[in-house]
Design a protein around this motif. Structure first.
Motif: not given
Length: 71
Positions: A7-8, A14, A31
Motif C-alpha cells: 500500500n503506497t 497487503e 499499491c
C-alpha cells in the motif's frame, strides 16, 4: 517470482503474490509491487529499500491467544 503488494499510503504489505516472468499485470490503484528478497508477510512494512518484519503478537496465555482467534 514472489512480490509484495505494498500500500503506497502506509507502506504496509497487503498481500504476497507470484508473477511469472513477462506477465502483464498492474497492481490496483494505491499499491505497488516490490520483488521479495528474504522472508516477508502480510502486515510487514516496506521502507523504500528493505522490508521490516513486524513482531508476532504476545499473549499472556494460550487460551487468551485462542480466544482472540475464535472471538
Amino acid at each position: 517470482m514472489n512480490y509484495a503488494l505494498v500500500n503506497t499510503e502506509n507502506n504496509i504489505i497487503e498481500n504476497v503474490i507470484v508473477l511469472e516472468e513477462g506477465a502483464e499485470w498492474s497492481p490496483p490503484s494505491g499499491c505497488t509491487v516490490v520483488p521479495i528478497v528474504g522472508t516477508v508477510s502480510i502486515g510487514d512494512t516496506w521502507d523504500g529499500t528493505q522490508f521490516i518484519r513486524q513482531p508476532p503478537p504476545v499473549v499472556d496465555s494460550i487460551s487468551e491467544g485462542v480466544q482472540d482467534v475464535i472471538g
